[in-house]
Write a protein that holds these residues in place. Structure first.
Motif, PDB file in Angstrom:
ATOM      1  N   ASN A   1     104.123 131.491  39.899  1.00  0.00           N
ATOM      2  CA  ASN A   1     104.603 132.336  38.802  1.00  0.00           C
ATOM      3  C   ASN A   1     103.428 133.168  38.301  1.00  0.00           C
ATOM      4  OD1 ASN A   1     105.797 133.505  36.613  1.00  0.00           O
ATOM      5  ND2 ASN A   1     106.555 131.604  35.716  1.00  0.00           N
TER       6      ASN A   1
ATOM      7  N   THR B   1     101.591 135.284  36.005  1.00  0.00           N
ATOM      8  CA  THR B   1     101.681 135.630  34.586  1.00  0.00           C
ATOM      9  C   THR B   1     100.521 136.502  34.124  1.00  0.00           C
ATOM     10  OG1 THR B   1     100.624 133.507  34.049  1.00  0.00           O
ATOM     11  CG2 THR B   1     103.027 133.586  33.996  1.00  0.00           C
TER      12      THR B   1
ATOM     13  N   GLN C   1      98.238 130.790  34.954  1.00  0.00           N
ATOM     14  CA  GLN C   1      99.201 130.967  36.038  1.00  0.00           C
ATOM     15  C   GLN C   1      99.875 129.628  36.317  1.00  0.00           C
ATOM     16  OE1 GLN C   1      98.307 131.982  40.404  1.00  0.00           O
ATOM     17  NE2 GLN C   1      98.593 134.019  39.493  1.00  0.00           N
TER      18      GLN C   1
ATOM     19  N   GLN D   1     109.625 135.230  36.529  1.00  0.00           N
ATOM     20  CA  GLN D   1     108.337 135.762  36.959  1.00  0.00           C
ATOM     21  C   GLN D   1     107.682 136.557  35.837  1.00  0.00           C
ATOM     22  OE1 GLN D   1     106.168 135.677  39.538  1.00  0.00           O
ATOM     23  NE2 GLN D   1     107.341 134.041  40.499  1.00  0.00           N
ATOM     24  N   GLY D   2     106.380 136.300  35.660  1.00  0.00           N
ATOM     25  CA  GLY D   2     105.626 137.014  34.651  1.00  0.00           C
ATOM     26  C   GLY D   2     105.652 136.371  33.284  1.00  0.00           C
ATOM     27  N   GLN D   3     106.434 135.264  33.124  1.00  0.00           N
ATOM     28  CA  GLN D   3     106.511 134.565  31.848  1.00  0.00           C
ATOM     29  C   GLN D   3     106.104 133.104  32.023  1.00  0.00           C
ATOM     30  OE1 GLN D   3     110.372 134.999  30.018  1.00  0.00           O
ATOM     31  NE2 GLN D   3     110.460 137.208  30.402  1.00  0.00           N
ATOM     32  N   ASP D   4     105.350 132.583  31.060  1.00  0.00           N
ATOM     33  CA  ASP D   4     104.991 131.172  31.101  1.00  0.00           C
ATOM     34  C   ASP D   4     106.254 130.320  31.075  1.00  0.00           C
ATOM     35  OD1 ASP D   4     102.231 131.473  31.178  1.00  0.00           O
ATOM     36  OD2 ASP D   4     102.067 131.587  28.994  1.00  0.00           O
ATOM     37  N   TYR D   5     106.267 129.257  31.908  1.00  0.00           N
ATOM     38  CA  TYR D   5     107.432 128.374  31.940  1.00  0.00           C
ATOM     39  C   TYR D   5     107.207 127.191  31.009  1.00  0.00           C
ATOM     40  CZ  TYR D   5     111.313 125.565  33.616  1.00  0.00           C
ATOM     41  OH  TYR D   5     112.471 124.841  33.679  1.00  0.00           O
TER      42      TYR D   5
ATOM     43  N   ARG E   1     101.411 124.464  35.044  1.00  0.00           N
ATOM     44  CA  ARG E   1     100.727 125.690  34.689  1.00  0.00           C
ATOM     45  C   ARG E   1      99.427 125.374  33.958  1.00  0.00           C
ATOM     46  NH1 ARG E   1     103.941 127.875  29.253  1.00  0.00           N
ATOM     47  NH2 ARG E   1     102.372 127.037  27.842  1.00  0.00           N
TER      48      ARG E   1
END
Length: 285
Positions: A143, A145, A168, A210-214, A264
């Protein structure tokens, strides 16, 4: 252990009431208590007590302590007998060290256990959790980020590095059953230690973007945080030991279906990074 000193001749020089020197001239008999005897036997037997359960029994001859290494997860101080549970199919190297007088590893031995079938309840649901090769690496999605952080897959581990407070993550989908509890753990290590660093594990039914913290369901099931005193120096071990957890790292499924295991992290300076392997997500009831 009783050590017999048959003859100890001491040469001592006294000045007033002050002891200037007192040095053994000769030690005869069974030794000086620091060097283990030569006949230490670190051998051991393996008995399968039930499917996926084994009893390790050391020969226990002429030594003080036993250290065991089960499947490459690191040596720990155990007993002369160890009951172990190997829930996953595969080959496991079992190593034993016999520690004698003076805390010296005087003898070692090893055997392998081949587990034919994974345990139906506690088998690991993570795919590619050992990061052995490209097949394992393909089980994970990175992912992205932001720039400045990077996951690197190499044989046997995945390593996260970061600078300038970048982060990331990686994740994968796992099928769960409603009402069942699952325990999360992994081996985590750093050869350098880190500065201003976070490393977190989440689980949730929501799909990563994608591009966002999970953040999963919002619970950090496992974590390493330098602000909490973790990971500032080199370390290696289960994240449950070297880091922290909420709810003992246990996720309870509220519905049957797909959840996402997300790992992450990031930091101002992760230096050599944090490496992981042997990622586990397994049932506990």
């Amino acid at each position: 252990m009783k050590v017999n000193f048959k003859t100890i001749i001491l040469s001592c020089t006294l000045a007033g009431t002050v002891l200037i020197s007192c040095v053994p001239d000769r030690v005869d008999g069974d030794g000086n208590g620091l060097v283990p005897p030569a006949n230490i036997d670190a051998g051991f037997t393996i008995t399968q007590t039930s499917p996926n359960h084994y009893l390790l029994k050391a020969n226990a001859i002429n030594y003080l302590n036993s250290y065991w290494n089960i499947g490459g997860e690191g040596f720990y101080k155990g007993g002369m007998e160890e009951s172990i549970f190997l829930p996953d199919e595969g080959e496991y190297l079992i190593e034993h060290q016999a520690v004698g007088q003076g805390g010296i590893v005087a003898s070692s031995s090893s055997q392998t256990i081949n587990v034919a079938v994974s345990d139906t309840n506690s088998g690991n649901l993570v795919q590619g959790g050992k990061f052995a090769d490209a097949t394992d690496w393909a089980k994970w999605t990175i992912n992205n980020t932001g720039a400045g952080a990077n996951w690197t897959f190499t044989p046997g581990k995945a390593t996260l590095t970061a600078t300038n407070s970048a982060g990331q993550g990686i994740y994968q989908a796992i099928n769960v059953v409603a009402g069942k509890k699952y325990k999360i753990d992994m081996l985590a290590s750093s050869t350098s230690g880190c500065r201003d660093t976070w490393f977190e594990v989440y689980v949730g039914y929501n799909t990563p973007v994608q591009g966002q913290d999970y953040n999963g369901d919002g619970t950090k099931y496992r974590f390493i945080s330098t602000w909490d005193g973790h990971g500032t120096s080199p370390f290696s071990g289960k994240i449950s030991v070297v880091g922290g957890s909420n709810n003992d790292g246990i996720f309870t499924a509220t519905q049957t279906g797909v959840v996402y295991l997300g790992i992450r992290g990031g930091g101002a300076d992760m230096k050599d990074g944090i490496a992981i392997t042997n990622v586990e997500f397994r049932g506990v009831n």
